[in-house]
Every structure is written in C-alpha cells, then in structure tokens.
Enzyme design. Structure first.
Site, PDB file in Angstrom:
ATOM      1  NE  ARG A  81      35.367  38.759  43.781  1.00 37.10           N
ATOM      2  CZ  ARG A  81      35.128  38.110  42.547  1.00 37.10           C
ATOM      3  NH1 ARG A  81      34.595  37.026  42.228  1.00 37.10           N
ATOM      4  NH2 ARG A  81      35.682  38.689  41.486  1.00 37.10           N
ATOM      5  N   GLY A  82      32.292  41.111  44.018  1.00 35.71           N
ATOM      6  CA  GLY A  82      31.427  41.042  42.942  1.00 35.71           C
ATOM      7  C   GLY A  82      30.380  41.919  43.034  1.00 35.71           C
ATOM      8  CB  ALA A  83      28.855  44.813  41.945  1.00 38.06           C
TER       9      ALA A  83
ATOM     10  NE  ARG B 103      34.485  45.884  49.269  1.00 36.43           N
ATOM     11  CZ  ARG B 103      34.616  44.959  48.117  1.00 36.43           C
ATOM     12  NH1 ARG B 103      33.897  43.770  48.052  1.00 36.43           N
ATOM     13  NH2 ARG B 103      35.300  45.459  47.324  1.00 36.43           N
TER      14      ARG B 103
ATOM     15  CD  GLN C 148      41.005  40.628  41.698  1.00 40.43           C
ATOM     16  OE1 GLN C 148      41.809  40.659  40.970  1.00 40.43           O
ATOM     17  NE2 GLN C 148      40.342  41.562  42.490  1.00 40.43           N
TER      18      GLN C 148
ATOM     19  CG  ASP D 122      34.018  46.911  38.927  1.00 40.16           C
ATOM     20  OD1 ASP D 122      34.751  46.437  38.102  1.00 40.16           O
ATOM     21  OD2 ASP D 122      33.581  46.646  40.020  1.00 40.16           O
TER      22      ASP D 122
ATOM     23  CG  ASN E 156      36.713  45.845  34.377  1.00 36.91           C
ATOM     24  OD1 ASN E 156      35.976  45.225  35.227  1.00 36.91           O
ATOM     25  ND2 ASN E 156      37.368  45.142  33.745  1.00 36.91           N
TER      26      ASN E 156
END
Lengths: 362, 362
Positions: free
Chosen positions: B53-55, B90, B203, B244, B254
């Site tokens: 995960r995490g762009a 996603r 997280q 984000d 975010n």
C-alpha cells in the site's frame, strides 16, 4: 436509563449498605456484569482500575466507600486514613475529593456510634443529588436542542457530536452531556449522535455507543480522527461533551482529544458546549493549561486493545510492535475561548469567570 | 532502510525478473513475511488485498506487474488487457495509473521480442526513481531538522509529530515524511518522533512504529487524540506528514485526522510541514475541501481491530457493541492556510499556488 428495557442506575446500595453495587464498566460493551463492592479496599480498587469511571460516578462510589469504611472502623484515625487512601485512587477527578471532603465534614463532628448510619444516608444523598443535578443539566440542554430542532428542515435530525462517555454510566443517572440528548429523544425530537470512539480506552465505542443503543437513540460511531472532517462538511450542529474539571475561568479539562474537537468546532463555526455539574468547577484554578495536573496512564491502554472475537471470547490483542514505547495522557485542557457555553444544573453560561459567577455566586 | 540491521527496500526484482519480491504489509508489525509475486495475477491480488500500500509503492509494484505480463505474453492484446486488469486493482491511487501508462507508452512502440527486457529495465527505473525522489525530499527536510536541532539545548531531541505511515513502507525507500527523519538520524542528530496510531487502520502503530524501531529511530506511540495536548505543552517542534493529493493551491488531502493535527499546530504556533513527491500535486484542483472526493471505507475497519494475542496468534476483535453502525471516511483535507510549508523533491515552498509554481512551472 434503560438497559434492555429496564430502568438502571450506575451505582446502588446493597443489603442495607453492607455493600455497593456497580456495573463493571471494563466488561462493557461485550458483557453486562454487576459487582458488589464489600469494603473500602474494594471501592478503591474499583475506582483505580476503572470498573467505575466518570467524575460524578467516582464521587458517588467514593462516598459509599467512606460509608463502608465507617462500617469497618468508625474511629477518627481510620476514617482519616481511608479518606487519604480513597482520595489517592485517581488523581484528576475533582468530584472524588469533593465527595470525600463532604463525607468527612459530616462524620468528623459525630460521635463514632452515629457515624455509620450518617455515612450511609449521606452517600445515598450524594448519589441522589447527582441524578437530580444531571436531570437539571438535561433540562437546560434540552432547551438548546429544541431550538436547533426548530430550525431544521423536516425529517433532518439534530446532529450532535460527543466525545468519550459523559453518559449515564459516568454519572449516577442521565449523564451530563447525554442528559439533554436522552430528554430530547424521550420527547420525540429527531436526534442523531456522532460518537467518537475515544482512544485509547474506547469509551465512546464501548460505553456511549452501548448506552445510546440500549436507550434507542440513533448514533454512528466514528474514529476520533473523523470529527473535524464531519464539521468541515456541515454534518455537526453542535458538539456536546462533559468535563472532568472546569476552572473558574471556564477552561475545561476533559478526556484527551476534546481540545482537538473544540479547535475543529471553532474553525467551522460549530457551537461547542460542555455539560457539567458545578461540582466539577475548581474555583481555585484559573489557568487550566498551566495548573491542572494531567494523569499519564499506562501505555498498555494504548498498545493493547480489548474486544470480542468471532467466537464470542473477550480477548486482548497487541496492536503495535512488541517493544514500542507509548505515552498515554488521559486528559487535555480546552481553553475557555473555544467553548461556546457551559451547561450546568443552574442554566447555561459563558465559559468565563463572569459567566460562572452569574450562576454560582461563591 | 534497515530491518534488523539489514538494508531493505519495499520491492525488489527476484531471479532475473522472473518475480518481484515484496513485504506482506498486512502481516506487520507482528510478522515479517516476504512474498515473491510470480505473475501479473499475483501482482494484482497483492495490490488489491493491500499486501502493498502507499501510492508510490503501488506504482512501482504495478510496473513490475507489467514486466511479468510481458514475460507471460508480449502481444499487444495481452498487454492492453493486463494494463486494464492491473489498473483496476485499487480505485484511487494516482501513481498506479501513472506507472502503468508509463510502462505502456514504452512497450507499445517496441517489437514484441524487445518488450520483456525493456519492461524489466523500466520497472527498475520507476522503482529507483521513486527512491531518488524520496531521498531528495529527505535532503530538503533534513536542512529544516538541522536548523531546529541547532537551536535546541544540548541533549534535547528534535521532537517531530507524524501521522499515518508516510514511511519507506509506503514508497520504495526512505519514505516521504520519514525521509528527513531517517537522514537526520543517520547523521547523528538527536530526533524523537511522536507516532500517532492513526485510527482506524492503525498505520502509525503497525507500520510507522515498526519501521522507525527497526531503523533505530527514537519514537513514542500516542493516541491520535494526544497530539494537541503534546503541542500545548511544548513537546512538538514541528509536525511532518505526507499527502495523498495536494491541490494547486496547497490544500492537502491526507489520512483522516491530519486536519485536527494541523489545527492544533496552528493554535500553538507549531510549524506544520507536508512532505510530498510532486506526483501527488493535482494541478486541476484549487479547492480541496469542495473538490476532492473523500472515500468512505468499510465501517469494519473501525469496528474490528487486529492484533496479536498473548499466545502469539494474530486475531481480530470487535470493539463496539455488535449492531453499532459506523462511518469511516479515510481522508480529510487540511486547508493550505494551516500548512507552514510543502517539502518536495525540488525544495520547500509555501502551501500556495505561487509557492508551488515557483518550484514546478507547469
């Protein structure tokens, strides 16, 4: 208030005051367990371990603790020792000291033989007074909700955001922040409550959601983090929280995270009300941030999470890496400038010395 | 960064690009499990199920997914189908589409026989570029930390508060918000990080605390609710979070709760910085609050909590009464007026159109 359709209070005398009955709030919402505390030792443990919590309830239970102490030994020396012992069970709650002081002021002048019956009667009185106080807070807050409801388009609920549990479980009955909500609901006003889960002890998720659900009040659980977002998007008509200690200048010490909600309310022109019995007013303090000691509780409250498994067992799980250090301040201080009004048993006033003095001349 | 003293990245090619290695982040922090994804199907599953995960990391892993697709079948038809297939893993991650577009733009003009080697090389390049970007963000943020450190009394750490995981686990290496912190730590600056647990997905507790701990950076986990209290008491030198999506006017979308921290920072004159690669800037938007759609995720993320039992089993527990409804907005928008500066790969700028344009001429 109602549990499964039955009327309950959060504390009650048992068997002619040989014990005091409580709900073990650490077992909620997964189990409804009542406990009879049979000694002043047991009362201190129940307060320290948060089987009971919430400043008003702590005060009432501590009063019953002094009554149990008077049964154990009504001597001056023992009662003074028990006074200090019970007083040390929680550091922040002002009602604890207040109730204990009141008990001692009543007992000290009496001959030993009269102390037990006087202590039992006064503990009952303190508990009953708290219920009456909360009902009065409810009436004053209800007027506010009626006003908001009157301005709402038909069918739209009055949206109230609360934090932690300033509910009937935190008091003897009705609650402080919840009292107006229960009264509004009971008279048929369409209310909906945003319940912040209130990390780390999850009092919102485990207690407020539970008691609102049992009483039939519409509510939705949100992460504490979501409160600002809801206010940015017009989803909150006003915030309504409790107070553990209120300074003479109107600063409010309440569950950690309250300050963040107050900031978001201020930033979005959402009224921010605090419901409190005047017993939480500390007239000796005027600067809450500088003067109110904040309890740092065990990091385990943050690192371990209790819940019920799919199999129905209550289990504790660790959510962080095993050696992660944590800090767990239990309260924060919301400066008076962020508070729209204080809802007390005598009416609603500005969060200021002037406002408080207008209702409560010292 | 370091895990147990060893250098790691969050994604790496395996056996001459016949597979791609990842850390299964759903198992952190309780278990360090690596997985080799051997097909484009496996890559899509890993992204969809949030093993990664995490762009930025999603973009790099998807690029490797296209390289695996080129090994499976380098035909136009297959690659176009795989492009759509991977893109659907996603819905919101901007970097996913960006990385896939870049892969296809490279592969389409090439003869089939050259596509595999080109795809492997470009996937490596995309991953390396992300590491270089994060390192550049780190250098610019490091200058800021050095300045704060210089003004500190000897022995006192630079106190940084972060939210969620904008760490190396969300990127290929270094992280965004964590890059300056790792660099400061590596050059011997005394830093201490307040890690907000970041409800509801935790997280902070499960990823940021883990990666800081593995790299040896001093840190303390706190409830999200505690951030304001820490700032009121001078315990935070500055806040440093990721983004984000950043509007052209400097509004920052975010993880939910970021806005509350920014309000507290503003109220206490604590600088609030946002670290971001320029790929998160959305030049088409200027009003974050009005324009950025906020994803409401499953309430189960709030109502169910995963952790490890005393016996070492990973279990999920329900923390609220069984029929409690929940709402789970995943992000919020912090208005530019609350942001002290944006730390990008090209330097630090004001959170404004002018500030961004000075660094990134469109």
């Amino acid at each position: 208030m109602l549990i499964n359709g039955q009327r309950w209070r959060s504390v009650w005398p048992v068997s002619e005051h040989t014990g005091v009955g409580i709900i073990d709030q650490t077992r909620l919402p997964h189990e409804l367990v009542t406990v009879t505390l049979g000694s002043s030792d047991a009362v201190r443990d129940a307060i320290a371990n948060m089987l009971v919590r919430g400043a008003p309830l702590i005060g009432a239970v501590a009063a019953y603790g002094m009554a149990l102490a008077a049964r154990e030994n009504a001597s001056d020396q023992y009662l003074e020792e028990r006074y200090r012992f019970l007083d040390s069970s929680r550091p922040t709650a002002v009602n604890l000291r207040w109730a204990l002081d009141r008990m001692m002021a009543c007992l000290r002048p009496l001959p030993q033989a009269q102390r037990l019956s006087a202590a039992c009667a006064l503990a009952d009185e303190i508990a009953n007074e708290d219920a009456v106080l909360c009902a009065a807070i409810g009436e004053h807050g209800l007027a506010l909700i009626r006003k908001v409801a009157a301005d709402k388009p038909a069918g739209e609920p009055v949206q109230i955001l609360t934090h932690c549990n300033a509910g009937w479980l935190a008091t003897v009955d009705y609650g402080t922040a919840t009292a107006p909500i229960y009264m509004a609901h009971d008279e048929g006003i369409n209310v909906h409550v945003w319940v912040g889960e209130t990390r780390p002890r999850n009092q919102g998720a485990s207690l407020t959601a539970w008691e609102l659900g049992q009483h039939g009040v519409a509510h939705t659980l949100v992460a504490d983090n979501a409160g600002g977002h809801l206010m940015q998007h017009g989803q909150v008509d006003f915030c309504l929280v409790g107070s553990d200690r209120t300074t003479a200048s109107g600063d409010v010490c309440n569950k950690i995270g309250t300050y963040l909600k107050a900031l978001a309310a201020h930033d979005n022109q959402v009224p921010f009300y605090v419901a409190l019995p005047s017993s939480t007013i500390d007239w000796t303090m005027s600067d809450g941030l500088a003067e109110i000691p904040i309890e740092n509780r065990s990091p385990d409250e943050l690192l371990l999470m209790e819940g019920v498994t799919e199999q129905g067992d209550v289990k504790q799980v660790r959510i962080a890496p095993s050696r992660t250090p944590g800090l767990n301040p239990a309260f924060d201080v919301t400066p008076a400038r962020l508070v729209t009004g204080l809802i007390t048993e005598r009416g609603i006033c500005a969060a200021s010395r002037q406002g408080l003095l207008a209702l409560f001349e010292q």
